[in-house]
Scaffold this motif. Structure first.
Motif, mmCIF file in Angstrom:
data_model
loop_
_atom_site.group_PDB
_atom_site.id
_atom_site.type_symbol
_atom_site.label_atom_id
_atom_site.label_comp_id
_atom_site.label_asym_id
_atom_site.label_seq_id
_atom_site.Cartn_x
_atom_site.Cartn_y
_atom_site.Cartn_z
ATOM 1 N N ALA A 78 0.813 -1.220 0.000
ATOM 2 C CA ALA A 78 0.000 0.000 0.000
ATOM 3 C C ALA A 78 0.846 1.269 0.000
ATOM 4 C CB ALA A 78 -0.938 0.002 1.213
ATOM 5 N N LEU A 79 2.129 1.153 -0.283
ATOM 6 C CA LEU A 79 3.033 2.309 -0.219
ATOM 7 C C LEU A 79 2.520 3.476 -1.042
ATOM 8 C CD1 LEU A 79 5.719 3.782 0.379
ATOM 9 C CD2 LEU A 79 6.748 2.465 -1.511
ATOM 10 N N ASN A 80 2.281 3.251 -2.318
ATOM 11 C CA ASN A 80 1.899 4.374 -3.177
ATOM 12 C C ASN A 80 0.514 4.916 -2.846
ATOM 13 O OD1 ASN A 80 4.307 4.531 -4.661
ATOM 14 N ND2 ASN A 80 3.678 2.814 -5.957
ATOM 15 N N LEU A 81 -0.363 4.089 -2.326
ATOM 16 C CA LEU A 81 -1.681 4.569 -1.914
ATOM 17 C C LEU A 81 -1.562 5.526 -0.726
ATOM 18 C CD1 LEU A 81 -3.749 1.279 -2.253
ATOM 19 C CD2 LEU A 81 -3.638 3.205 -3.847
ATOM 20 N N PHE A 82 -0.686 5.207 0.228
ATOM 21 C CA PHE A 82 -0.455 6.149 1.333
ATOM 22 C C PHE A 82 0.223 7.417 0.826
ATOM 23 C CE2 PHE A 82 -1.097 2.579 4.365
ATOM 24 C CZ PHE A 82 -1.930 3.223 5.265
ATOM 25 N N LEU A 83 1.171 7.269 -0.109
ATOM 26 C CA LEU A 83 1.851 8.456 -0.646
ATOM 27 C C LEU A 83 0.867 9.374 -1.368
ATOM 28 C CD1 LEU A 83 5.185 6.954 -2.073
ATOM 29 C CD2 LEU A 83 4.825 8.105 0.123
ATOM 30 N N GLN A 84 -0.114 8.791 -2.044
ATOM 31 C CA GLN A 84 -1.105 9.615 -2.745
ATOM 32 C C GLN A 84 -1.918 10.465 -1.776
ATOM 33 O OE1 GLN A 84 -3.454 6.874 -5.084
ATOM 34 N NE2 GLN A 84 -1.666 6.157 -6.229
ATOM 35 N N ARG A 85 -2.124 9.956 -0.563
ATOM 36 C CA ARG A 85 -2.925 10.694 0.434
ATOM 37 C C ARG A 85 -2.068 11.611 1.303
ATOM 38 N NH1 ARG A 85 -7.843 7.768 1.202
ATOM 39 N NH2 ARG A 85 -8.192 6.560 -0.710
ATOM 40 N N ALA A 86 -0.751 11.508 1.190
ATOM 41 C CA ALA A 86 0.153 12.283 2.044
ATOM 42 C C ALA A 86 1.173 12.998 1.155
ATOM 43 C CB ALA A 86 0.859 11.367 3.038
ATOM 44 N N PRO A 87 0.906 14.236 0.760
ATOM 45 C CA PRO A 87 1.736 14.911 -0.248
ATOM 46 C C PRO A 87 3.170 15.166 0.170
ATOM 47 C CG PRO A 87 0.146 16.436 0.725
ATOM 48 C CD PRO A 87 -0.233 15.068 1.190
ATOM 49 N N HIS A 88 3.462 15.171 1.484
ATOM 50 C CA HIS A 88 4.816 15.451 1.934
ATOM 51 C C HIS A 88 5.538 14.201 2.447
ATOM 52 C CE1 HIS A 88 3.915 19.666 1.437
ATOM 53 N NE2 HIS A 88 2.874 19.550 2.248
ATOM 54 N N ALA A 89 4.906 13.056 2.332
ATOM 55 C CA ALA A 89 5.525 11.815 2.828
ATOM 56 C C ALA A 89 6.585 11.326 1.851
ATOM 57 C CB ALA A 89 4.462 10.737 3.019
ATOM 58 N N ARG A 90 7.584 10.676 2.428
ATOM 59 C CA ARG A 90 8.686 10.167 1.614
ATOM 60 C C ARG A 90 8.974 8.720 2.005
ATOM 61 N NH1 ARG A 90 14.570 13.122 0.767
ATOM 62 N NH2 ARG A 90 15.198 11.876 -1.045
ATOM 63 N N PRO A 91 9.150 7.838 1.011
ATOM 64 C CA PRO A 91 9.562 6.477 1.344
ATOM 65 C C PRO A 91 10.969 6.469 1.926
ATOM 66 C CG PRO A 91 8.844 6.648 -0.955
ATOM 67 C CD PRO A 91 9.012 8.037 -0.434
ATOM 68 N N VAL A 92 11.235 5.528 2.803
ATOM 69 C CA VAL A 92 12.553 5.363 3.418
ATOM 70 C C VAL A 92 12.993 3.932 3.165
ATOM 71 C CG1 VAL A 92 13.876 5.446 5.557
ATOM 72 C CG2 VAL A 92 11.979 7.052 5.195
ATOM 73 N N CYS A 93 14.154 3.771 2.519
ATOM 74 C CA CYS A 93 14.604 2.453 2.092
ATOM 75 C C CYS A 93 16.095 2.273 2.364
ATOM 76 C CB CYS A 93 14.361 2.243 0.588
ATOM 77 S SG CYS A 93 12.682 2.578 0.039
ATOM 78 N N SER A 94 16.521 1.025 2.397
ATOM 79 C CA SER A 94 17.945 0.718 2.515
ATOM 80 C C SER A 94 18.653 1.072 1.214
ATOM 81 C CB SER A 94 18.133 -0.768 2.811
ATOM 82 O OG SER A 94 17.826 -1.549 1.657
ATOM 83 N N PRO A 95 19.993 1.113 1.217
ATOM 84 C CA PRO A 95 20.709 1.415 -0.031
ATOM 85 C C PRO A 95 20.383 0.454 -1.163
ATOM 86 C CG PRO A 95 22.177 1.702 1.840
ATOM 87 C CD PRO A 95 20.912 1.093 2.385
ATOM 88 N N VAL A 96 20.363 -0.852 -0.879
ATOM 89 C CA VAL A 96 20.038 -1.822 -1.925
ATOM 90 C C VAL A 96 18.576 -1.689 -2.336
ATOM 91 C CG1 VAL A 96 19.862 -4.278 -2.483
ATOM 92 C CG2 VAL A 96 21.855 -3.431 -1.243
ATOM 93 N N GLY A 97 17.698 -1.496 -1.352
ATOM 94 C CA GLY A 97 16.292 -1.328 -1.673
ATOM 95 C C GLY A 97 16.048 -0.156 -2.595
ATOM 96 N N THR A 98 16.765 0.937 -2.358
ATOM 97 C CA THR A 98 16.632 2.106 -3.212
ATOM 98 C C THR A 98 17.191 1.837 -4.599
ATOM 99 O OG1 THR A 98 16.777 3.568 -1.305
ATOM 100 C CG2 THR A 98 17.229 4.535 -3.465
ATOM 101 N N ALA A 99 18.335 1.168 -4.660
ATOM 102 C CA ALA A 99 18.998 0.936 -5.938
ATOM 103 C C ALA A 99 18.183 0.041 -6.869
ATOM 104 C CB ALA A 99 20.379 0.321 -5.701
ATOM 105 N N VAL A 100 17.532 -0.964 -6.301
ATOM 106 C CA VAL A 100 16.878 -1.953 -7.171
ATOM 107 C C VAL A 100 15.358 -1.838 -7.207
ATOM 108 C CG1 VAL A 100 18.775 -3.575 -6.849
ATOM 109 C CG2 VAL A 100 16.768 -3.738 -5.372
ATOM 110 N N ASN A 101 14.772 -1.090 -6.253
ATOM 111 C CA ASN A 101 13.319 -1.048 -6.176
ATOM 112 C C ASN A 101 12.738 0.356 -6.199
ATOM 113 O OD1 ASN A 101 12.761 -3.926 -5.847
ATOM 114 N ND2 ASN A 101 13.716 -3.730 -3.830
ATOM 115 N N ALA A 102 13.554 1.369 -6.428
ATOM 116 C CA ALA A 102 13.064 2.744 -6.361
ATOM 117 C C ALA A 102 11.903 2.979 -7.321
ATOM 118 C CB ALA A 102 14.198 3.720 -6.654
ATOM 119 N N ASP A 103 11.884 2.256 -8.434
ATOM 120 C CA ASP A 103 10.836 2.452 -9.427
ATOM 121 C C ASP A 103 9.470 1.985 -8.927
ATOM 122 O OD1 ASP A 103 10.232 3.358 -12.114
ATOM 123 O OD2 ASP A 103 9.766 1.264 -12.571
#
Length: 247
Positions: A78-103
């Motif tokens: 539900a990450l993107n659904l929460f982001l749609q309702r929270a305009p200033h929210a930012r995902p927080v991820c590990s370095p590998v998580g960001t590198a391979v899953n940021a999309d």
């Protein structure tokens, strides 16, 4: 209906029973502070239910961080659904998580590592980078103030309708891991256990099952003493270990 329980001051467990027959539930956590933060999001398919639960605690539009311990349907569906309702929210991820899953996120993630600290207001959130526990980008957030470790898929247990337990459910945990085989490497698991033990957790905020509020050393010892790595054949819809319901 999602259940809401305060497991530590201003830290709330939002829980949905995934399969009542198996006594298996899925939780995520809200830290209520000046910068409200979700740790995990739950499944996309139950977003309406879990969003209503979060709305009872805060205005979801005020969320500032959504922490993703690893990318998986029950952790971040539900990450993107929460982001749609929270305009200033930012995902927080590990370095590998960001590198391979940021999309997979509609907003650029904030990258954190073992040295990172998020200022939430009255609290600080820190991170344990734990690769291959159980996916390669895994990390475990923790709150130094309450010594709560948000332990994702480590220390799985039964739910039995209890938000917290002080019972030793390590037998269930070990049998579950032996059946599922979600830890691919003994070395990586031991590395993660070393990191968890070093922060002297008082509470293990489990993604599946009741939150552990006691006998932390028993859980750590059980995972150290037993071979739970490797992959086995398992059908989660038809098999499950016997739950220990003493609380």
């Amino acid at each position: 209906m999602a259940a809401i329980d305060e497991i530590a001051p201003d830290i709330f467990r939002v829980n949905v029973m995934t399969d009542p027959e198996l006594d298996f539930s899925t939780s995520f956590f809200l830290i209520r502070d000046e910068a409200p933060t979700l740790v995990e999001t739950g499944f996309r398919r139950v977003f309406d239910e879990t969003h209503r639960a979060v709305s009872q605690l805060i205005d979801p539009a005020t969320l500032r961080y959504v922490v993703v311990p690893h990318f998986e349907g029950d952790e971040s569906g539900a990450l993107n659904l929460f982001l749609q309702r929270a305009p200033h929210a930012r995902p927080v991820c590990s370095p590998v998580g960001t590198a391979v899953n940021a999309d997979l996120a509609d907003r650029d993630p904030l990258v954190v590592d073992d040295d990172s600290e998020l200022d939430l207001g009255t609290r600080r959130l820190r991170f344990l980078i734990t690769p291959y526990v159980h996916t390669w980008e895994s990390m475990l957030p923790w709150d130094p103030t309450t010594r709560t470790v948000f332990c994702s898929d480590v220390f799985i247990g039964p739910d039995s309708g209890h938000a917290t337990t002080d019972a030793d459910q390590s037998d269930y945990m070990i049998e579950m891991y032996r059946s599922v085989g979600i830890f691919p490497s003994r070395a990586h698991l031991d590395h993660a256990l070393d990191k968890i033990e070093a922060v002297r957790p008082r509470t293990l905020a489990c993604h599946h099952g009741s939150v552990k509020t006691a006998r932390i050393s028993a859980y750590l010892q059980a995972l150290r003493a037993t071979d739970v790595t490797g992959v086995t054949e398992w059908n989660p819809m038809t098999e499950a270990p016997d739950a220990r319901h003493d609380h």
